[in-house]
Scaffold this motif. Structure first.
Motif, short mmCIF file in Angstrom:
data_model
loop_
_atom_site.label_atom_id
_atom_site.label_comp_id
_atom_site.label_asym_id
_atom_site.label_seq_id
_atom_site.Cartn_x
_atom_site.Cartn_y
_atom_site.Cartn_z
N PRO A 183 0.77 -1.20 0.13
CA PRO A 183 0.05 0.14 0.06
C PRO A 183 0.79 1.26 0.19
CG PRO A 183 0.27 -0.80 2.21
CD PRO A 183 0.99 -1.75 1.29
N HIS A 184 2.04 1.24 -0.07
CA HIS A 184 3.04 2.29 0.04
C HIS A 184 2.98 3.28 -0.98
CE1 HIS A 184 4.57 0.68 4.04
NE2 HIS A 184 4.87 -0.48 3.24
N GLN A 185 2.90 4.38 -0.87
CA GLN A 185 3.35 5.37 -1.91
C GLN A 185 4.23 6.33 -1.40
OE1 GLN A 185 0.57 6.59 -4.52
NE2 GLN A 185 1.30 8.88 -4.87
N ILE A 186 5.47 6.72 -2.21
CA ILE A 186 6.40 7.54 -1.50
C ILE A 186 6.64 8.74 -2.61
CG2 ILE A 186 9.02 7.78 -1.23
CD1 ILE A 186 8.73 4.65 -0.66
N SER A 187 6.25 9.87 -2.09
CA SER A 187 6.33 11.14 -2.94
C SER A 187 7.36 12.18 -2.43
CB SER A 187 5.08 11.97 -2.92
OG SER A 187 3.94 10.89 -3.42
N GLY A 188 8.03 12.52 -3.34
CA GLY A 188 8.95 13.86 -3.11
C GLY A 188 9.62 14.36 -4.25
N THR A 189 11.07 14.43 -3.75
CA THR A 189 11.95 14.99 -4.96
C THR A 189 13.01 13.96 -5.23
OG1 THR A 189 11.63 17.47 -4.29
CG2 THR A 189 13.46 16.78 -5.79
N ILE A 190 13.16 13.38 -6.34
CA ILE A 190 14.19 12.43 -6.51
C ILE A 190 15.65 13.27 -6.40
CG2 ILE A 190 13.88 12.42 -9.30
CD1 ILE A 190 14.75 9.65 -9.02
N GLN A 191 16.41 12.71 -5.57
CA GLN A 191 17.91 13.24 -5.42
C GLN A 191 19.02 12.44 -5.82
OE1 GLN A 191 18.33 16.32 -3.98
NE2 GLN A 191 16.15 16.64 -3.90
N ALA A 192 18.78 11.16 -5.95
CA ALA A 192 19.96 10.33 -6.07
C ALA A 192 19.51 8.97 -6.74
CB ALA A 192 20.66 10.09 -5.01
N THR A 193 20.40 8.23 -7.35
CA THR A 193 20.11 7.02 -7.72
C THR A 193 21.34 5.93 -7.58
OG1 THR A 193 21.01 7.31 -10.14
CG2 THR A 193 18.74 7.60 -9.78
N GLY A 194 21.05 4.70 -7.50
CA GLY A 194 22.20 3.83 -7.02
C GLY A 194 22.06 2.55 -8.18
N ALA A 195 22.71 1.63 -8.04
CA ALA A 195 22.58 0.46 -8.99
C ALA A 195 21.10 -0.13 -9.18
CB ALA A 195 23.56 -0.62 -8.53
N ASP A 196 20.37 -0.21 -7.83
CA ASP A 196 19.18 -0.73 -7.87
C ASP A 196 18.08 -0.12 -6.96
OD1 ASP A 196 20.21 -1.35 -5.44
OD2 ASP A 196 20.29 -3.59 -5.60
N TRP A 197 18.34 1.33 -6.89
CA TRP A 197 17.44 2.10 -5.99
C TRP A 197 17.50 3.59 -6.46
CZ3 TRP A 197 19.80 5.88 -3.40
CH2 TRP A 197 21.46 6.03 -3.27
N CYS A 198 16.61 4.30 -5.92
CA CYS A 198 16.55 5.74 -5.91
C CYS A 198 16.15 6.18 -4.72
CB CYS A 198 15.64 6.25 -7.05
SG CYS A 198 13.90 6.12 -6.86
N GLY A 199 16.81 7.61 -4.42
CA GLY A 199 16.64 8.25 -3.21
C GLY A 199 15.62 9.53 -3.48
N ILE A 200 14.62 9.20 -2.56
CA ILE A 200 13.35 10.20 -2.67
C ILE A 200 13.50 11.30 -1.31
CG2 ILE A 200 11.00 10.72 -2.83
CD1 ILE A 200 12.30 9.32 -5.09
N ASP A 201 13.72 12.46 -1.40
CA ASP A 201 13.56 13.24 -0.29
C ASP A 201 12.20 13.86 -0.20
OD1 ASP A 201 14.25 15.07 1.81
OD2 ASP A 201 14.97 16.79 0.14
N THR A 202 11.62 13.24 0.93
CA THR A 202 10.21 13.31 1.21
C THR A 202 10.08 14.68 2.19
OG1 THR A 202 10.26 12.15 3.12
CG2 THR A 202 9.78 10.88 1.03
N ALA A 203 8.92 15.33 2.33
CA ALA A 203 8.56 16.35 3.21
C ALA A 203 8.55 15.98 4.47
CB ALA A 203 7.36 17.03 2.75
N THR A 204 8.36 14.79 4.77
CA THR A 204 8.00 14.29 6.09
C THR A 204 9.24 13.60 6.96
OG1 THR A 204 6.85 12.34 5.47
CG2 THR A 204 5.53 14.36 5.76
N SER A 205 10.12 13.16 5.96
CA SER A 205 11.37 12.39 6.74
C SER A 205 12.53 12.60 5.84
CB SER A 205 10.97 10.95 6.66
OG SER A 205 10.85 10.55 5.22
N ALA A 206 13.45 11.96 6.50
CA ALA A 206 14.97 12.09 5.71
C ALA A 206 14.72 11.19 4.30
CB ALA A 206 15.88 11.44 6.63
N MET A 207 15.71 11.28 3.70
CA MET A 207 15.87 10.50 2.55
C MET A 207 15.21 8.91 2.45
SD MET A 207 17.40 10.86 -1.05
CE MET A 207 18.75 11.88 -0.69
N ARG A 208 14.32 8.56 1.74
CA ARG A 208 14.21 7.30 1.59
C ARG A 208 14.68 6.40 0.08
NH1 ARG A 208 12.72 6.10 5.80
NH2 ARG A 208 11.25 4.28 5.18
N CYS A 209 15.38 5.58 0.45
CA CYS A 209 15.94 4.65 -0.55
C CYS A 209 14.76 3.77 -0.94
CB CYS A 209 17.11 3.96 0.06
SG CYS A 209 18.41 5.20 0.27
N VAL A 210 14.40 4.10 -2.28
CA VAL A 210 13.32 3.03 -2.70
C VAL A 210 13.84 2.00 -3.66
CG1 VAL A 210 10.94 2.81 -3.92
CG2 VAL A 210 11.67 4.74 -2.63
#
Length: 185
Positions: A52-79
């Motif tokens: 059920p998760h939806q993660i919204s924010g600004t995409i800040q980074a990518t790795g080999a198998d993930w992307c980093g989203i800067d959300t308004a409510t928490s620190a960076m989320r690695c998805v």
């Protein structure tokens, strides 16, 4: 008149070749390449994930198998890319994501496990969102190639044996996203 017709035909053929070359270039694009382009633009993004998760924010980074989203409510989320079901970008960001941005040397090596090992080394409290919809807080004790050992404890306590309720061995495939817990202010 025949010369003009020939020039028009040549121009049309060049345009058709250019269009076909662009279609072929786009056909070779992978998701990570497009996310890397969106990250270079710091695009606003909304990711629907497994569960059920939806993660919204600004995409800040990518790795080999993930992307980093800067959300308004928490620190960076690695998805994890494998946990993404759909990605929403603005029309402009979607078009711009078709332009390739060369990866830097670290991006290709920075796997999800690499990120988790960094948090384990620093003993960073993290929040993990699981594919089944649950969320847990704790500290990553160690991270392997495809799993981590996750010590469950309250989000705002340090990792001490008397605070840990369980230590779980968690396959990365069960994780949708993870990120550091922001300290209370």
């Amino acid at each position: 008149e025949l010369e003009g017709q020939f020039a028009d035909d040549a121009a049309a053929e060049q345009a058709a070749v250019a269009q076909e070359n662009e279609r072929l270039r786009q056909a070779r694009l992978d998701l990570l390449t497009r996310l890397r382009s969106a990250a270079a633009e710091h695009a606003t993004i909304a990711i629907a994930t497994a569960g059920p998760h939806q993660i919204s924010g600004t995409i800040q980074a990518t790795g080999a198998d993930w992307c980093g989203i800067d959300t308004a409510t928490s620190a960076m989320r690695c998805v994890r890319l494998d946990a993404m079901r759909s990605i929403r970008l603005s029309s402009l960001a979607l078009r711009r994501s078709l332009m390739t941005v060369p990866p830097d040397a670290l991006q290709g090596r920075a796997t999800f496990g690499y990120v988790l090992r960094g948090w384990a080394r620093k003993r960073t409290p993290v929040l993990i969102q699981f594919a089944d919809g649950t969320v847990a807080s704790g500290t990553i004790d160690r991270a392997g190639n495809d799993h981590c050992d996750f010590a469950l404890h309250d989000a705002h306590t340090s990792r001490r044996d008397d605070h840990v309720t369980h230590v779980l061995m968690v396959p990365f495939a069960a994780i949708v996203a993870a990120g550091p817990i922001v300290a209370r202010v």
